[in-house]
Design an enzyme around this catalytic site. Structure first.
Site, PDB file in Angstrom:
ATOM      1  N   ASP A  25       0.856  -1.175   0.000  1.00 32.30           N
ATOM      2  CA  ASP A  25       0.000   0.000   0.000  1.00 32.30           C
ATOM      3  C   ASP A  25       0.899   1.233   0.000  1.00 32.30           C
ATOM      4  O   ASP A  25       2.077   1.162   0.345  1.00 32.30           O
ATOM      5  CB  ASP A  25      -0.899  -0.044   1.244  1.00 32.30           C
ATOM      6  N   LEU A  26       0.327   2.387  -0.364  1.00 29.30           N
ATOM      7  CA  LEU A  26       1.131   3.602  -0.439  1.00 29.30           C
ATOM      8  C   LEU A  26       0.972   4.470   0.807  1.00 29.30           C
ATOM      9  O   LEU A  26       1.862   4.541   1.651  1.00 29.30           O
ATOM     10  CB  LEU A  26       0.760   4.384  -1.694  1.00 29.30           C
ATOM     11  N   ASP A  27      -0.191   5.107   0.962  1.00 28.87           N
ATOM     12  CA  ASP A  27      -0.407   6.009   2.098  1.00 28.87           C
ATOM     13  C   ASP A  27      -0.495   5.227   3.402  1.00 28.87           C
ATOM     14  O   ASP A  27      -1.275   4.281   3.526  1.00 28.87           O
ATOM     15  CB  ASP A  27      -1.706   6.795   1.887  1.00 28.87           C
ATOM     16  N   ASP A 202      -2.202  -0.520   5.760  1.00 25.78           N
ATOM     17  CA  ASP A 202      -2.546   0.055   7.063  1.00 25.78           C
ATOM     18  C   ASP A 202      -4.034   0.241   7.295  1.00 25.78           C
ATOM     19  O   ASP A 202      -4.440   0.654   8.382  1.00 25.78           O
ATOM     20  CB  ASP A 202      -1.875   1.428   7.201  1.00 25.78           C
TER      21      ASP A 202
END
Length: 249
Positions: A25-27, A202
């Site tokens: 995932d990124l953020d 997250d």
């Protein structure tokens, strides 16, 4: 499995990266979460770690994000990777591909109009993406209940839609498209096949990815607190970067 309070033994093991594929995932995983999504950036130290991870895995590293693919590419900058954007709707299986495959129809225009009108009235931010439209209320946390309720109402009126509620964001998205499906499609492609998948994220939208990775013999890593089905947990973005350093040694 509710693993809100995990003991240290549930930290992910140091693994042989040459046997695994990584779906990130990124953020909130690679990049710290910021008040304005447009201000998100990839720390230079993390960019260096990802570059090393790509080399060690022969390219078996993909970013799977709720952001549109173009936005993911903007944040990654010169680091071009396989990417799934918009919660699995957009997919670029190889970093060598120029364009994502043609996608299915997006959110109906009347729904987009209603979401954008709601955003103006409630002082929150709307964001259009392929296959989704989001309401960000990080700058107006008192609007959480209103945003969640409004999204639930919209998706209750259209069986082709689903609601996604993450960290300070609620989205209207297309049903039947998720990060788990993206993991499965990547794992069927040559760069990722015959490896064990590791999904890292997250937020609640990453749970589909955790389940898919674990069903294929790999594991999920939850970043931060909250209930999860992931087998392992790391406290924060910095802790994940430290774990990557360990597996790359």
């Amino acid at each position: 499995m509710d693993s809100t309070a995990l003991s240290p033994r549930n930290l992910p093991p140091v693994i042989d990266v040459e046997r695994h594929a990584f779906f990130l995932d990124l953020d909130g995983t690679l990049a710290p979460i910021v008040d304005n999504p447009e201000d998100a950036c990839l720390p230079e130290a993390t960019r260096h770690l990802l570059t090393r991870l790509v080399a060690k895995t022969d390219g078996a590293v993909a970013v799977i994000s709720g952001r549109a693919m173009a936005d993911v590419d903007r944040i990654l900058g010169a680091l071009r990777l396989p990417v799934s954007g918009s919660h699995g709707l957009e997919l670029r299986l190889s970093s060598a591909e120029d364009h994502a495959p043609e996608q299915s129809a997006g959110i109906p225009t009347p729904v987009i109009d209603r979401v954008e009108e709601f955003a103006v009235l409630h002082g929150v931010t709307s964001e259009r993406k392929p296959g989704a439209i989001a309401l960000h209320y990080r700058k107006a946390p008192d609007q959480e209940d209103a945003c969640r309720g409004f999204v639930d109402t919209l998706v209750g009126e259209d069986p082709s839609l689903r609601g996604l509620h993450g960290k300070m964001v609620s989205e209207v998205a297309l049903k039947g498209v998720d990060k788990g499906g993206a993991v499965e499609q990547f794992m069927a492609s040559p760069a990722f096949a015959d490896r064990l998948p590791v999904m890292v994220g997250d937020d609640v939208t990453d749970e589909d990815g955790f389940r898919a990775a674990q069903a294929m013999g790999g594991f999920g890593i939850k970043i931060g607190q909250g209930p999860t089905e992931a087998h392992h947990r790391i406290e924060d973005v910095a802790g994940f970067a430290d774990w990557l350093k360990d597996v790359l040694r």
